[in-house]
Scaffold this motif. Structure first.
Motif, PDB file in Angstrom:
ATOM      1  N   ALA A  52      54.267  28.593 -38.816  1.00  0.00           N
ATOM      2  CA  ALA A  52      53.609  28.007 -37.653  1.00  0.00           C
ATOM      3  C   ALA A  52      52.940  26.702 -38.039  1.00  0.00           C
ATOM      4  N   LYS A  53      52.636  25.886 -37.047  1.00  0.00           N
ATOM      5  CA  LYS A  53      51.984  24.610 -37.349  1.00  0.00           C
ATOM      6  C   LYS A  53      50.622  24.827 -38.006  1.00  0.00           C
ATOM      7  N   GLU A  54      49.969  25.937 -37.659  1.00  0.00           N
ATOM      8  CA  GLU A  54      48.697  26.248 -38.298  1.00  0.00           C
ATOM      9  C   GLU A  54      48.860  26.492 -39.791  1.00  0.00           C
ATOM     10  N   ASP A  55      49.992  27.101 -40.171  1.00  0.00           N
ATOM     11  CA  ASP A  55      50.262  27.336 -41.594  1.00  0.00           C
ATOM     12  C   ASP A  55      50.489  26.020 -42.330  1.00  0.00           C
ATOM     13  N   ALA A  56      51.259  25.123 -41.705  1.00  0.00           N
ATOM     14  CA  ALA A  56      51.510  23.822 -42.323  1.00  0.00           C
ATOM     15  C   ALA A  56      50.220  23.029 -42.435  1.00  0.00           C
ATOM     16  N   ALA A  57      49.404  23.069 -41.397  1.00  0.00           N
ATOM     17  CA  ALA A  57      48.142  22.331 -41.416  1.00  0.00           C
ATOM     18  C   ALA A  57      47.222  22.852 -42.512  1.00  0.00           C
ATOM     19  N   ALA A  58      47.157  24.174 -42.652  1.00  0.00           N
ATOM     20  CA  ALA A  58      46.293  24.762 -43.674  1.00  0.00           C
ATOM     21  C   ALA A  58      46.779  24.401 -45.071  1.00  0.00           C
ATOM     22  N   ALA A  59      48.101  24.404 -45.271  1.00  0.00           N
ATOM     23  CA  ALA A  59      48.646  24.074 -46.590  1.00  0.00           C
ATOM     24  C   ALA A  59      48.363  22.619 -46.951  1.00  0.00           C
ATOM     25  N   LEU A  60      48.527  21.718 -45.995  1.00  0.00           N
ATOM     26  CA  LEU A  60      48.258  20.310 -46.268  1.00  0.00           C
ATOM     27  C   LEU A  60      46.777  20.074 -46.543  1.00  0.00           C
ATOM     28  N   ALA A  61      45.926  20.704 -45.763  1.00  0.00           N
ATOM     29  CA  ALA A  61      44.491  20.537 -45.971  1.00  0.00           C
ATOM     30  C   ALA A  61      44.077  21.052 -47.338  1.00  0.00           C
ATOM     31  N   ALA A  62      44.665  22.163 -47.766  1.00  0.00           N
ATOM     32  CA  ALA A  62      44.330  22.718 -49.078  1.00  0.00           C
ATOM     33  C   ALA A  62      44.747  21.787 -50.209  1.00  0.00           C
ATOM     34  N   ALA A  63      45.798  20.995 -49.980  1.00  0.00           N
ATOM     35  CA  ALA A  63      46.268  20.045 -50.996  1.00  0.00           C
ATOM     36  C   ALA A  63      45.545  18.710 -50.916  1.00  0.00           C
ATOM     37  N   GLY A  64      44.632  18.559 -49.956  1.00  0.00           N
ATOM     38  CA  GLY A  64      43.876  17.327 -49.834  1.00  0.00           C
ATOM     39  C   GLY A  64      44.471  16.310 -48.888  1.00  0.00           C
ATOM     40  N   TYR A  65      45.505  16.695 -48.139  1.00  0.00           N
ATOM     41  CA  TYR A  65      46.184  15.783 -47.221  1.00  0.00           C
ATOM     42  C   TYR A  65      45.675  15.967 -45.793  1.00  0.00           C
ATOM     43  N   ASP A  66      45.846  14.929 -44.989  1.00  0.00           N
ATOM     44  CA  ASP A  66      45.435  14.941 -43.593  1.00  0.00           C
ATOM     45  C   ASP A  66      46.434  15.760 -42.785  1.00  0.00           C
ATOM     46  N   ALA A  67      45.952  16.746 -42.053  1.00  0.00           N
ATOM     47  CA  ALA A  67      46.809  17.596 -41.242  1.00  0.00           C
ATOM     48  C   ALA A  67      46.812  17.184 -39.776  1.00  0.00           C
ATOM     49  N   GLY A  68      46.306  15.996 -39.471  1.00  0.00           N
ATOM     50  CA  GLY A  68      46.147  15.592 -38.090  1.00  0.00           C
ATOM     51  C   GLY A  68      47.427  15.328 -37.327  1.00  0.00           C
ATOM     52  N   THR A  69      48.546  15.123 -38.036  1.00  0.00           N
ATOM     53  CA  THR A  69      49.809  14.846 -37.349  1.00  0.00           C
ATOM     54  C   THR A  69      50.724  16.063 -37.274  1.00  0.00           C
ATOM     55  N   VAL A  70      50.251  17.221 -37.714  1.00  0.00           N
ATOM     56  CA  VAL A  70      51.099  18.420 -37.734  1.00  0.00           C
ATOM     57  C   VAL A  70      51.411  18.872 -36.306  1.00  0.00           C
ATOM     58  N   ARG A  71      52.712  19.050 -36.039  1.00  0.00           N
ATOM     59  CA  ARG A  71      53.171  19.554 -34.742  1.00  0.00           C
ATOM     60  C   ARG A  71      53.974  20.833 -34.870  1.00  0.00           C
TER      61      ARG A  71
END
Length: 411
Positions: A52-71
């Motif tokens: 899910a997009k929530e999973d991708a957003a959480a993974a990016l945030a944990a790596a220090g990346y901006d999750a603001g464009t996750v769809r």
């Protein structure tokens, strides 16, 4: 005051998150002789699903990346494919393909070429979850693109030694990774469109420029260049990067490791010296070549090299790098030609203030060279985006955020 992180620590971060006419002729020959086989898939392995997009957003945030464009959520795959080595001989290479779990049937493609790695597992396709190296591809895919990230020759699942900063082989590996991705994507019920948006970081910035030039030249009849956005590159090694490495302008430990990597990797390709003791001081003359064999980690490189250039190089080594001649000068001309052309698509060069590893004059020289060809290039100042104490690493994260917004606006 800028907090500095040398490349040894950079490589540790990655690990824990897991020419001349000869070279050009070799690449051209390889393109002619092996074109029918280049890019052919050898194997595919699904490595990660962020459903899910929530999973991708959480993974990016944990790596220090901006999750603001996750769809979307994403599916990630390791592709092993056929390509050619720097001498034009057939070889296999690997890379990471990340696809959005939703969006359009025909996907636009982003090619991301990664920064310096020495251990073969510090490559995009080796990352089983979001990390520093794989997160740019996850960022682009979760925004709706097909993200293609080649490992390069000798990294990931590919055999042999990595020819660091060898733009011709970076270009062929990147182009053939696109071909492999195009062959595989229909198995997922999707297709790749013609347009490729090209980006890359650090070492991958030069690789991105090489791929962009090949795409514009029509080296593959399917793909066409749409935009170019490299980040923090060493586009002018001879006149910008090498002087800064040697005169103490950049981080001392980073300078040691980049200089050692260049000499070792390019000696394998271009025969710069007969014996390591010609260019490396004892005791490093007997150990440094082994350190760059693809099996040593960042901490091992850090521990096995001196803290200063003065303790690494012999007087002859300094002289060779300060006044390049012969094979080294020819190889540098190839490496430093990546901005010497006229892209017919939008180009943005991204850089952070006071980068401690890639001298900012590299970007200045690239911009000037492009403008000499009539290209109106935009330079994007990323400011001071430190990550883990490194401005250089931070520019990758900040650049990815800026570029995914820009690419999403291009149609």
């Amino acid at each position: 005051m800028l907090r500095r992180l040398n490349i040894g620590t950079v490589l540790a971060v990655l690990a824990t998150a897991t020419a001349t006419a000869t070279a050009t002729a070799g690449a051209a020959s390889a393109d002619t002789v092996h074109r029918s086989d280049r890019g052919r898939l050898v194997s595919v392995q699904q490595t990660t699903t962020l459903a899910a997009k929530e999973d991708a957003a959480a993974a990016l945030a944990a790596a220090g990346y901006d999750a603001g464009t996750v769809r979307f959520g994403v599916d990630a795959y390791r592709l092993v494919y056929r390509t050619v080595d720097p001498g034009g001989r057939p070889i296999t290479a690997s890379g990471l393909l990340v696809l959005p779990r939703g969006g359009e049937h025909e996907l636009r493609t982003v090619s991301f070429t990664h920064g310096t790695a020495s251990h073969r597992s510090d490559a995009p396709s080796s990352m089983v979850k979001a990390g520093f190296v794989s997160s740019p591809a996850i960022t682009y895919a979760s925004a709706g693109f097909a993200a293609v990230a080649p490992d390069y020759i000798g990294l990931g699942a590919g055999p042999g030694l990595h020819p660091w900063m060898d733009v011709p082989s970076e270009t062929t590996a990147s182009l053939d990774m696109l071909r492999a991705a195009r062959a595989f994507v229909p198995r997922t019920g999707r297709t790749l469109g013609h347009d490729v948006l090209v980006t890359g970081f650090s070492q991958g910035a030069s690789a991105a420029m090489g791929l962009a030039r090949a795409l514009q030249a029509g080296d593959d009849p399917w793909f066409r260049l749409r935009a170019v956005a490299p980040v923090s590159g060493a586009y002018d090694f001879q006149h910008a990067e090498l002087p800064a490495l040697l005169d103490g302008t950049l981080d001392p430990k980073s300078s040691v490791l980049y200089t050692a990597y260049l000499l070792v990797a390019w000696n394998r390709l271009h025969h710069l010296y007969d014996s390591p003791d010609e260019v490396f001081q004892a005791p490093y003359d007997s150990t440094v070549e082994t350190l760059f064999d693809g099996s040593h980690t960042g901490p091992q490189l850090f521990a096995g090299t001196p803290d200063t250039i003065d303790a690494l190089l012999t007087p002859h080594g300094f002289d060779m790098l300060r006044r390049p001649t012969g094979p080294l000068a020819k190889a540098l001309r190839v490496a430093d030609s990546t901005c010497d052309w006229a892209p017919h698509v939008p180009v943005r060069l991204y850089a952070a203030d006071a980068d401690e590893q890639a001298a900012n004059t590299n970007t200045d020289h690239c911009e000037a060279t492009l403008r000499s060809h009539g290209v109106n290039t935009t330079v994007i100042d990323l400011g001071t985006p430190d990550f883990a104490g490194s401005r250089h690493l931070g520019s990758n994260i900040a650049g990815t955020t800026a570029i995914v917004h820009w690419f999403s606006q291009l149609r």
